[in-house]
Motif scaffolding. Structure first.
Motif, PDB file in Angstrom:
ATOM      1  N   UNK A 101     -20.123 -22.671  -8.936  1.00  0.00           N
ATOM      2  CA  UNK A 101     -20.843 -22.056  -7.831  1.00  0.00           C
ATOM      3  C   UNK A 101     -22.177 -22.688  -7.518  1.00  0.00           C
ATOM      4  N   UNK A 102     -22.539 -23.749  -8.219  1.00  0.00           N
ATOM      5  CA  UNK A 102     -23.777 -24.464  -7.911  1.00  0.00           C
ATOM      6  C   UNK A 102     -23.587 -25.297  -6.651  1.00  0.00           C
ATOM      7  N   UNK A 103     -24.671 -25.416  -5.869  1.00  0.00           N
ATOM      8  CA  UNK A 103     -24.666 -26.238  -4.664  1.00  0.00           C
ATOM      9  C   UNK A 103     -25.812 -27.232  -4.758  1.00  0.00           C
ATOM     10  N   UNK A 104     -25.501 -28.510  -4.541  1.00  0.00           N
ATOM     11  CA  UNK A 104     -26.515 -29.561  -4.546  1.00  0.00           C
ATOM     12  C   UNK A 104     -26.660 -30.138  -3.149  1.00  0.00           C
ATOM     13  N   UNK A 121     -14.117 -19.540  -3.335  1.00  0.00           N
ATOM     14  CA  UNK A 121     -13.260 -19.712  -4.508  1.00  0.00           C
ATOM     15  C   UNK A 121     -11.842 -19.488  -3.994  1.00  0.00           C
ATOM     16  N   UNK A 122     -10.942 -19.038  -4.817  1.00  0.00           N
ATOM     17  CA  UNK A 122      -9.569 -18.847  -4.351  1.00  0.00           C
ATOM     18  C   UNK A 122      -9.417 -17.704  -3.346  1.00  0.00           C
ATOM     19  N   UNK A 123     -10.283 -16.678  -3.453  1.00  0.00           N
ATOM     20  CA  UNK A 123     -10.076 -15.478  -2.632  1.00  0.00           C
ATOM     21  C   UNK A 123     -11.343 -14.950  -1.945  1.00  0.00           C
ATOM     22  N   UNK A 124     -12.494 -15.557  -2.170  1.00  0.00           N
ATOM     23  CA  UNK A 124     -13.737 -15.087  -1.559  1.00  0.00           C
ATOM     24  C   UNK A 124     -14.346 -16.177  -0.685  1.00  0.00           C
ATOM     25  N   UNK A 125     -14.907 -15.743   0.467  1.00  0.00           N
ATOM     26  CA  UNK A 125     -15.586 -16.660   1.368  1.00  0.00           C
ATOM     27  C   UNK A 125     -17.030 -16.192   1.533  1.00  0.00           C
ATOM     28  N   UNK A 126     -17.975 -17.118   1.302  1.00  0.00           N
ATOM     29  CA  UNK A 126     -19.394 -16.824   1.463  1.00  0.00           C
ATOM     30  C   UNK A 126     -19.972 -17.709   2.558  1.00  0.00           C
ATOM     31  N   UNK A 127     -20.823 -17.117   3.397  1.00  0.00           N
ATOM     32  CA  UNK A 127     -21.643 -17.928   4.278  1.00  0.00           C
ATOM     33  C   UNK A 127     -22.982 -18.126   3.586  1.00  0.00           C
ATOM     34  N   UNK A 128     -23.517 -19.344   3.705  1.00  0.00           N
ATOM     35  CA  UNK A 128     -24.707 -19.720   2.945  1.00  0.00           C
ATOM     36  C   UNK A 128     -25.733 -20.352   3.867  1.00  0.00           C
ATOM     37  N   UNK A 129     -26.998 -20.014   3.648  1.00  0.00           N
ATOM     38  CA  UNK A 129     -28.106 -20.698   4.301  1.00  0.00           C
ATOM     39  C   UNK A 129     -28.698 -21.668   3.286  1.00  0.00           C
ATOM     40  N   UNK A 142     -24.747 -19.865  -6.400  1.00  0.00           N
ATOM     41  CA  UNK A 142     -24.226 -18.580  -5.931  1.00  0.00           C
ATOM     42  C   UNK A 142     -23.601 -17.893  -7.141  1.00  0.00           C
ATOM     43  N   UNK A 143     -24.255 -16.884  -7.639  1.00  0.00           N
ATOM     44  CA  UNK A 143     -23.851 -16.262  -8.906  1.00  0.00           C
ATOM     45  C   UNK A 143     -22.474 -15.624  -8.831  1.00  0.00           C
ATOM     46  N   UNK A 144     -22.098 -15.109  -7.663  1.00  0.00           N
ATOM     47  CA  UNK A 144     -20.800 -14.435  -7.534  1.00  0.00           C
ATOM     48  C   UNK A 144     -19.631 -15.414  -7.499  1.00  0.00           C
ATOM     49  N   UNK A 145     -19.937 -16.701  -7.391  1.00  0.00           N
ATOM     50  CA  UNK A 145     -18.899 -17.714  -7.276  1.00  0.00           C
ATOM     51  C   UNK A 145     -18.769 -18.454  -8.604  1.00  0.00           C
ATOM     52  N   UNK A 146     -17.695 -18.177  -9.322  1.00  0.00           N
ATOM     53  CA  UNK A 146     -17.537 -18.773 -10.661  1.00  0.00           C
ATOM     54  C   UNK A 146     -16.384 -19.762 -10.734  1.00  0.00           C
ATOM     55  N   UNK A 147     -15.692 -19.948  -9.636  1.00  0.00           N
ATOM     56  CA  UNK A 147     -14.582 -20.912  -9.600  1.00  0.00           C
ATOM     57  C   UNK A 147     -14.540 -21.553  -8.209  1.00  0.00           C
ATOM     58  N   UNK A 148     -15.606 -22.317  -7.886  1.00  0.00           N
ATOM     59  CA  UNK A 148     -15.742 -22.918  -6.570  1.00  0.00           C
ATOM     60  C   UNK A 148     -14.541 -23.753  -6.165  1.00  0.00           C
ATOM     61  N   UNK A 149     -14.216 -23.718  -4.861  1.00  0.00           N
ATOM     62  CA  UNK A 149     -13.026 -24.433  -4.394  1.00  0.00           C
ATOM     63  C   UNK A 149     -13.278 -25.238  -3.132  1.00  0.00           C
ATOM     64  N   UNK A 150     -13.767 -24.593  -2.057  1.00  0.00           N
ATOM     65  CA  UNK A 150     -13.937 -25.279  -0.768  1.00  0.00           C
ATOM     66  C   UNK A 150     -15.371 -25.166  -0.289  1.00  0.00           C
ATOM     67  N   UNK A 151     -15.844 -26.215   0.418  1.00  0.00           N
ATOM     68  CA  UNK A 151     -17.155 -26.204   1.053  1.00  0.00           C
ATOM     69  C   UNK A 151     -17.029 -26.833   2.421  1.00  0.00           C
ATOM     70  N   UNK A 152     -17.736 -26.268   3.407  1.00  0.00           N
ATOM     71  CA  UNK A 152     -17.658 -26.763   4.779  1.00  0.00           C
ATOM     72  C   UNK A 152     -18.993 -26.530   5.464  1.00  0.00           C
ATOM     73  N   UNK A 199     -29.877 -18.141   0.779  1.00  0.00           N
ATOM     74  CA  UNK A 199     -29.269 -16.823   0.954  1.00  0.00           C
ATOM     75  C   UNK A 199     -27.767 -16.975   1.144  1.00  0.00           C
ATOM     76  N   UNK A 200     -26.980 -16.137   0.482  1.00  0.00           N
ATOM     77  CA  UNK A 200     -25.527 -16.156   0.637  1.00  0.00           C
ATOM     78  C   UNK A 200     -25.028 -14.742   0.902  1.00  0.00           C
TER      79      UNK A 200
END
Length: 370
Positions: free
Chosen positions: A338-341, A59-67, A357-367, A72-73
């Motif tokens: 925060x949904x991922x398809x 989101x604007x200020x949080x970075x998650x790594x995701x499997x 990802x429940x903690x992500x409520x304003x998704x911004x970037x994906x890589x 798992x995030x």
């Protein structure tokens, strides 16, 4: 031996030089680069980044790594300033930040090397990093801000060495940089129209530093997106962001065409609401997002385009997509909530799999990891 008066003069001159450097921003730059601020991460986060994760989402200020397989995030970084771009390779995790509302706030990179338990924070006072691409130990960066030397709009771009933490090359390009995509050592970036030049696609070699425009004779088409297929074909888009009569159209780059006529290279019209795109193995996924916010709930917000037949299938999804990344032999899409398809090459009516990802409520970037 230096006398007392000479010693006082030397101290006074040293202080004066330091004061001048600080006022110019040079001393700040050197000190931040010499001793970067470090953010420690725990062993679980280190494992999640290096061994488990195949996606980064923010989101604007949080970075998650995701499997993407186990869903798992893990939160790996929180930033003080808004995130502008992310890069995820087997050797480096890089997040760029700047605050468009506060020019005095920190702007620069958070960099983590493989197996490190820390993110190192490096300032870039000479530019506000908006778009970036990492290849090996080299990173291409474009600034969010334009300058106007001699009255022409220009944007600073540069190549940064991640291991040595230094700039290899910096230069100005006409207009503003709208989008950046890379493949191998080559990086492609789209520039906007300016008062003196037309929108164009540029290609830069990160190893040699050579760069140049791809469209030699360009008319004033407002290009703002670029994508490179896995076979090397380059595609350009005029998205809904520009709100012109050309919006929502996708074109294939033809290197043989001089003078250049964009309309003869037309591939598809994702009318309305085309926002961004990603090409992979002869297919392209486009996310449909209304920048005017008049259509928040688009029933089919994804479009899968066959680049050879030019046939397009729109896919239903109950979320608002904000970004796409290739991931192996499929696409991964991040939604605002925060949904991922995960969308395969043969998707017909909806994404094959999704999770949130429940903690992500304003998704911004994906890589995706490269």
């Amino acid at each position: 031996m230096v006398g007392k008066e000479g010693w006082v003069l030397k101290v006074w001159l040293t202080a004066l030089v330091a004061l001048i450097l600080i006022s110019l921003g040079i001393f700040h730059y050197v000190s931040r680069d010499a001793k970067p601020k470090l953010t420690t991460i725990d062993a679980e986060a280190t494992l999640a980044i290096d061994e488990i994760g195949d996606l980064l989402v923010t989101d604007d200020h949080q970075v998650f790594t995701v499997n993407s397989k186990t869903q798992h995030s893990k939160l790996i970084l929180q930033t003080s300033q808004p995130i502008s771009s992310v890069n995820y390779t087997t050797d480096h995790t890089v997040i760029t930040v700047y605050n468009p509302e506060d020019p005095k706030a920190f702007k620069g990179f958070y960099i983590r090397d493989k197996q490190s338990d820390k993110f190192a924070q490096y300032a870039t006072p000479q530019l506000s990093p908006k778009h970036s691409y990492v290849y090996g130990d080299l990173m291409f960066v474009s600034s969010a801000e334009k300058t106007s030397p001699k009255g022409s709009d220009m944007t600073k771009v540069g190549i940064y060495q991640l291991k040595d933490h230094k700039w290899v090359k910096e230069w100005l390009v006409p207009g503003g940089v709208e989008d950046v995509k890379g493949v191998g050592k080559d990086v492609f970036f789209v520039t906007s129209n300016s008062s003196d030049t037309s929108s164009n696609v540029y290609k830069a070699d990160l190893q040699s530093g050579d760069w140049g425009k791809m469209i030699q004779e360009a008319r004033r088409y407002p290009l703002d997106q670029v994508s490179i297929d896995s076979n090397g074909d380059v595609y350009m888009m005029i998205s809904q962001r520009n709100k012109t009569e050309w919006s929502n159209k996708i074109f294939k780059f033809n290197p043989q065409q001089v003078p250049y006529e964009l309309t003869s290279n037309f591939i598809s019209n994702t009318r309305p609401y085309s926002f961004s795109m990603a090409a992979l193995q002869g297919k392209m996924l486009i996310d449909r997002y209304d920048v005017t916010n008049n259509a928040l709930d688009i029933e089919k917000p994804l479009a899968l385009l066959d680049l050879k037949s030019q046939k397009q299938v729109q896919l239903a999804w109950d979320h608002r997509p904000v970004g796409i990344t290739p991931l192996g032999d499929q696409f991964a899409v991040l939604a605002e909530d925060g949904a991922i398809a995960l969308v395969g090459m043969d998707a017909a009516d909806k994404p094959q799999r999704e999770f949130k990802i429940e903690e992500l409520t304003a998704g911004k970037e994906i890589c995706g990891k490269r």
